[in-house]
Scaffold this motif. Structure first.
Motif, mmCIF file in Angstrom:
data_model
loop_
_atom_site.group_PDB
_atom_site.id
_atom_site.type_symbol
_atom_site.label_atom_id
_atom_site.label_comp_id
_atom_site.label_asym_id
_atom_site.label_seq_id
_atom_site.Cartn_x
_atom_site.Cartn_y
_atom_site.Cartn_z
ATOM 1 N N UNK A 61 0.832 -1.209 0.000
ATOM 2 C CA UNK A 61 0.000 0.000 0.000
ATOM 3 C C UNK A 61 0.868 1.261 0.000
ATOM 4 N N UNK A 62 1.889 1.270 0.855
ATOM 5 C CA UNK A 62 2.772 2.441 0.925
ATOM 6 C C UNK A 62 3.547 2.598 -0.378
ATOM 7 N N UNK A 63 3.975 1.476 -0.978
ATOM 8 C CA UNK A 63 4.707 1.540 -2.237
ATOM 9 C C UNK A 63 3.857 2.183 -3.329
ATOM 10 N N UNK A 64 2.579 1.848 -3.364
ATOM 11 C CA UNK A 64 1.682 2.443 -4.358
ATOM 12 C C UNK A 64 1.401 3.906 -4.054
ATOM 13 N N UNK A 65 1.366 4.240 -2.766
ATOM 14 C CA UNK A 65 1.135 5.644 -2.396
ATOM 15 C C UNK A 65 2.242 6.552 -2.923
ATOM 16 N N UNK A 66 3.454 6.011 -3.040
ATOM 17 C CA UNK A 66 4.557 6.815 -3.555
ATOM 18 C C UNK A 66 4.306 7.262 -5.000
ATOM 19 N N UNK A 67 3.474 6.504 -5.749
ATOM 20 C CA UNK A 67 3.271 6.791 -7.166
ATOM 21 C C UNK A 67 2.178 7.819 -7.419
ATOM 22 N N UNK A 68 1.442 8.229 -6.391
ATOM 23 C CA UNK A 68 0.367 9.201 -6.614
ATOM 24 C C UNK A 68 0.930 10.602 -6.849
ATOM 25 N N UNK A 69 2.243 10.762 -6.687
ATOM 26 C CA UNK A 69 2.885 12.054 -6.951
ATOM 27 C C UNK A 69 3.732 12.006 -8.223
ATOM 28 N N UNK A 70 3.559 10.959 -9.026
ATOM 29 C CA UNK A 70 4.323 10.831 -10.266
ATOM 30 C C UNK A 70 4.021 11.993 -11.209
ATOM 31 N N UNK A 71 4.992 12.323 -12.054
ATOM 32 C CA UNK A 71 4.817 13.435 -12.989
ATOM 33 C C UNK A 71 3.785 13.124 -14.067
ATOM 34 N N UNK A 72 3.543 11.839 -14.344
ATOM 35 C CA UNK A 72 2.616 11.440 -15.401
ATOM 36 C C UNK A 72 1.191 11.336 -14.864
ATOM 37 N N UNK A 73 0.261 11.901 -15.605
ATOM 38 C CA UNK A 73 -1.154 11.821 -15.214
ATOM 39 C C UNK A 73 -1.627 10.376 -15.236
ATOM 40 N N UNK A 74 -1.266 9.651 -16.277
ATOM 41 C CA UNK A 74 -1.726 8.266 -16.404
ATOM 42 C C UNK A 74 -1.193 7.387 -15.282
ATOM 43 N N UNK A 75 0.035 7.644 -14.853
ATOM 44 C CA UNK A 75 0.598 6.863 -13.746
ATOM 45 C C UNK A 75 -0.159 7.165 -12.460
ATOM 46 N N UNK A 76 -0.494 8.410 -12.236
ATOM 47 C CA UNK A 76 -1.242 8.771 -11.020
ATOM 48 C C UNK A 76 -2.626 8.118 -11.032
ATOM 49 N N UNK A 77 -3.263 8.106 -12.193
ATOM 50 C CA UNK A 77 -4.578 7.460 -12.293
ATOM 51 C C UNK A 77 -4.462 5.972 -11.975
ATOM 52 N N UNK A 78 -3.471 5.310 -12.574
ATOM 53 C CA UNK A 78 -3.283 3.876 -12.309
ATOM 54 C C UNK A 78 -2.956 3.628 -10.842
ATOM 55 N N UNK A 79 -2.216 4.539 -10.230
ATOM 56 C CA UNK A 79 -1.868 4.364 -8.813
ATOM 57 C C UNK A 79 -3.109 4.390 -7.940
ATOM 58 N N UNK A 80 -4.014 5.321 -8.201
ATOM 59 C CA UNK A 80 -5.237 5.390 -7.385
ATOM 60 C C UNK A 80 -6.157 4.199 -7.668
ATOM 61 N N UNK A 81 -6.205 3.760 -8.917
ATOM 62 C CA UNK A 81 -6.984 2.561 -9.210
ATOM 63 C C UNK A 81 -6.438 1.365 -8.445
ATOM 64 N N UNK A 82 -5.103 1.267 -8.386
ATOM 65 C CA UNK A 82 -4.475 0.156 -7.660
ATOM 66 C C UNK A 82 -4.748 0.264 -6.164
ATOM 67 N N UNK A 83 -4.717 1.470 -5.615
ATOM 68 C CA UNK A 83 -5.016 1.636 -4.184
ATOM 69 C C UNK A 83 -6.437 1.199 -3.870
#
Length: 930
Positions: A271-293
């Motif tokens: 969970x914490x590892x995925x939380x690190x990705x919600x601040x990624x520079x890419x919009x698509x990566x942030x969307x995927x991170x929240x979907x994964x959470x």
């Protein structure tokens, strides 16, 4: 004409070979003949023989690819040639001179046409040789289609892990996607191997390419959930002893054994590892991170709480130290806050959706989440506002929505939103919201009525809402009824409009109070004149309350209450209560009970007795089914269905209860066949038919039960919902993974929306969270299901449609001009169809040629019970043919079902349920007279 084309094909192919040119003419002719349904079998055999011989000759590379594509198309359109084509393709794979591109196409075509073990064994070697070849495009294609080639999991995981470090980013992405698929299939269970896959995903979270990071997020999510699940089997290892977590006092829970401790630590790390990705520079990566959470969901309470605070608190900081990770819970600080404040609405929407899981774990998390969601209700994006309200509705369904007065004004503002879906969802939330004091109740009622004055088109839903919250908060409703009466009194100097929406809304609230059990001692404080006023708006109020009671019952209720007199004030309180209890409540209870049981069903005594007999005894077939008596079960169901069918004397006057019971028996019959498929070995499956065909029929019948019968009680809806869950679980428990995608979508929706907590439901939810592709786990959860008794009650009405085309056959067809629209004159008759139903006219010319036309019922006069009108929709897609048959039907869009995209001109966004059988319209081209 056919022979001319065939001759032209042979001649042009011969010229191409002699001149060594790159002309595509012969292949174009062959393609036309293959796709033409009128082409004869001898012609197709000749084409197949010629193409096969051509493959054995020296040809340019592109010709091999074209010929293999033609063979694939021929096998699809004419399956009787499949055997010959697979033999040809099999021989091609052993040819070393064949180009990698042609080899990959031949391999993909071959494995799609046959599942013979010897083919699959050979395909593994060809797959590996192509993967390690020099062609990047072929390697990428192999990675994209890893699930097709029957490669052993132990070999496949090694290959995919290796290519996850390929120099080309799209190959890395395809390899990661293949690993995600492999994880969902649960074909790798070795802890060390699972751990290696997870750590490779973590490593690639920081890849330089956006597409790779998106796939890495999915991989960390899937493999992380798997490693958390199987880590308990490794809990005795020494290295896990260092993973002990000190949980702060407010959120701690006892660690009973090392297995629970290990699983919890891995869940927190993922969970914490995925939380690190919600601040990624890419919009698509942030969307995927929240979907994964939102998909992972489960983590320690203190970690989830940390995600809701932008600035971490020292008391929440915990260290996750282990062999392969060194993370701090503070890394998750403010993950959801950042998501809800993101500049892109897609990210904000995904963050709202992923908040659902933390919000249902505890009231404390829900309270903090609610504070964040309230700020989102002012978002510029309609999608984000709607998603926030859906999350609140999810919280309310689990009893964790506690709206405080400080939040109320912001929430009530959504009732005046410009978007109708937002207003409707806000009212759905209010139906489940508990209001704690009179000022809050008064504010809510005033806001609802104010919204109605702004949007009068929402009147039916608003009146239904006021009636429902009046019953839920009867004491508060009684307190404001006298104020309403003073304003409505004709002797007063108020400027009251007796025909306004505001009046109808207040009357709907007032008449709900006597039906609230908590206010029976206050009934005679309600002026009987109010019920007389309500009679003058009977049509408007009954239209809104059609799911609760019909117009006749409502009229009887209002008439009874309007005749009530205020008891003598000198009587003791106990006598007042007795009079109220006996005079009003008991009378209404009896009336509503009678209405539920018989009045609205319009069933004769003999018919209804047999219906009750069938529904009472149908539960006894499930133990017989488990004992293996499938023939006896099907015979019993068939005899009951035949007996009930004898009561149908006029097919045009369909009885709702009888129709429901017949369809329910059919559902149980299909359910029995499908269950037999799941529990028996494959060699006896053909005794009860194909599983895919059975499931298709079962889901269609369940959809009709759920959507074509309006006015179902809550118990009936829950019963049908459970059967739907069983159907989805059966799909997932079958080994054919082609059946899984739609079942997973439906199962996810029902898991999110349902508040039923049966043992079967709990086991299915557990299987979903742990392993969404393990067929054995889903099959195991079916053991907890048992058919429950069904007692029909409520205002049940059967929705159906009749379409009349008039005189139309091949002797008197409807004429059209190719390329121009043609109007189809239809006489439509609708039964029990509410005005807000989304109806579509479906016009089908072929499987791939479908046109949808929306039917706006507001444009046609009539009542919900019967509505007749003439409708002339244009069919735009007329083809250049001399004659054809157009099939016409009426379907209802099920807005709560799985979202899907329909092909054609426009069309519904969700699955549809058909209200009538298809009608054939005969069309003939206009012939010019010389």
């Amino acid at each position: 004409m056919e022979q001319t084309f065939l001759s032209d094909f042979h001649q042009s192919l011969h010229k191409t070979q002699l001149s060594n040119s790159s002309s595509l003419k012969p292949f174009s002719i062959a393609n036309s003949l293959i796709l033409n349904p009128s082409t004869s079998i001898p012609t197709l055999s000749s084409i197949l023989q010629t193409l096969t011989q051509t493959l054995n000759q020296t040809l340019p590379i592109q010709f091999h690819v074209i010929i293999i594509s033609l063979l694939s198309r021929l096998s699809i359109t004419h399956p009787n040639f499949t055997s010959s084509i697979t033999t040809t393709l099999n021989s091609l794979l052993t040819r070393p001179t064949l180009s990698p591109r042609a080899t990959s196409l031949a391999l993909s075509t071959l494995v799609s046409l046959t599942d013979k073990p010897e083919i699959l064994d050979m395909s593994e070697g060809v797959f590996l040789s192509l993967c390690f070849g020099s062609s990047v495009s072929v390697r990428h294609k192999m990675m994209l289609n890893v699930e097709k080639f029957g490669v052993r999991p132990s070999v496949l995981v090694t290959v995919l892990l290796g290519f996850s470090k390929d120099p080309f980013p799209y190959v890395r992405k395809a390899a990661l996607d293949g690993l995600v698929w492999l994880c969902k299939c649960r074909r790798v269970v070795d802890f060390r191997l699972v751990e290696s896959c997870y750590l490779r995903g973590v490593e690639l979270l920081f890849d330089s390419e956006e597409c790779v990071r998106c796939s890495a997020v999915k991989m960390v999510c899937e493999w992380g959930m798997l490693i958390a699940e199987i880590s308990k089997d490794e809990s005795k290892k020494d290295w896990l002893d260092s993973l002990y977590l000190q949980v702060c006092e407010w959120g701690k829970f006892l660690v009973t054994n090392s297995e629970d401790k290990s699983k919890r630590v891995w869940s927190d790390a993922v969970y914490v590892q995925l939380c690190l990705m919600v601040r990624d520079m890419s919009v698509n990566v942030r969307i995927e991170a929240f979907k994964a959470l939102g998909r992972v969901g489960m983590a320690s309470k203190y970690v989830l709480m940390q995600t809701l605070f932008k600035r971490f608190e020292n008391k929440l900081v915990e260290q996750l130290k282990g062999k392969h990770f060194n993370l701090q819970a503070s890394s998750a600080a403010g993950a959801f806050v950042h998501g809800l404040e993101d500049e892109f609405y897609e990210v904000r929407s995904a963050a709202c959706n992923s908040l659902r899981m933390p919000a249902i774990l505890s009231a404390e998390l829900a309270a903090r989440s609610l504070g964040l969601l309230m700020d989102v209700l002012n978002d510029d994006s309609t999608i984000v506002r709607l998603q926030a309200l859906e999350t609140m509705h999810h919280m309310a369904a689990f009893g964790h929505l506690k709206v405080q007065e400080v939040h109320l004004h912001m929430f009530l503002g959504t009732l005046n939103d410009m978007n109708s879906s937002v207003r409707s969802t806000a009212r759905k939330v209010l139906r489940l919201t508990k209001l704690h004091d009179l000022p809050m109740f008064r504010l809510v009622v005033d806001s609802i009525i104010q919204s109605l004055e702004i949007y009068p088109q929402d009147e039916p839903d608003v009146l239904s809402l006021l009636f429902e919250i009046g019953r839920s908060h009867g004491g508060f409703a009684v307190n404001i009824i006298n104020e309403i009466f003073l304003e409505m009194d004709p002797s007063s100097e108020s400027d009251w409009e007796f025909n306004s929406s505001k009046t109808a809304a207040r009357l709907a609230l007032a008449i709900s109070a006597p039906l609230s059990h908590g206010t029976r001692q206050h009934l005679y404080s309600i002026p009987s004149t109010i019920f007389s006023y309500a009679v003058t708006m009977l049509g408007r109020i009954s239209n809104a309350l059609n799911e609760v009671m019909n117009q006749e019952t409502l009229l009887a209720y209002l008439s009874h209450c309007s005749r009530s007199t205020i008891p003598n004030s000198t009587l003791p309180d106990s006598m007042h209560d007795k009079i109220v209890e006996d005079d009003v409540c008991t009378e209404m209870d009896n009336q509503i009970t009678l209405f539920h049981v018989a009045d609205q069903h319009e069933v004769h005594d003999e018919e209804y007795s047999y219906v009750k007999f069938v529904l009472a005894n149908i539960v006894e077939i499930w133990p017989l089914l488990k004992m293996g008596c499938i023939s006896e079960v099907l015979m019993t169901l068939r005899s009951w269905k035949e007996e009930l069918a004898t009561y149908i004397t006029d097919p045009h006057q369909t009885d709702s209860v009888l129709t429901f019971t017949l369809q329910y028996i059919h559902v149980v019959k299909l359910l029995s066949k499908a269950w037999w498929h799941v529990v028996l070995p494959r060699d006896v499956h053909n005794k009860v038919g194909d599983m895919g065909y059975i499931m298709q029929k079962l889901e269609r019948r369940l959809g009709e039960l759920r959507y074509r019968f309006i006015g179902l009680s809550k118990e009936e809806e829950l019963h049908i919902e459970e059967l739907t869950l069983v159907a989805c679980t059966m799909r997932l428990s079958f080994s054919d993974f082609r059946l899984h995608e739609s079942a997973l979508k439906k199962l996810s929706i029902y898991n999110e929306t349902s508040i039923d907590t049966s043992k079967f439901k709990i086991e299915v939810m557990s299987a979903m969270q742990k392993n969404d592709s393990d067929t054995y786990r889903f099959r195991e959860s079916l053991e907890f299901f048992s058919l429950k008794p069904l007692i029909l009650g409520g205002n049940m009405k059967y929705m159906k449609a009749e379409v009349d085309i008039g005189v139309n056959d091949w002797s008197t067809p409807l004429h059209f001009v190719p390329g121009l629209p043609v109007g189809i004159r239809l006489k439509i008759r609708l039964h029990n169809t509410p005005i807000d139903t989304k109806l579509w006219l479906v016009m089908t010319l072929s499987k791939d040629l479908i046109q949808y036309v929306f039917i706006d019922l507001k444009q046609f006069e009539g009542s919900d019970k019967i509505r007749e009108f003439t409708f002339i929709p244009p069919f735009y897609r007329t083809a250049k043919v001399s004659s054809c048959i157009l099939r016409v039907s009426i379907g209802m869009e099920c807005c709560s079902e799985v979202f899907c995209s329909f092909r054609g001109h426009g069309g519904p966004n969700h699955e549809i349920v058909y209200l009538c059988k298809e009608k054939e319209v005969f069309l003939s081209m206009v012939v010019k007279k010389s």
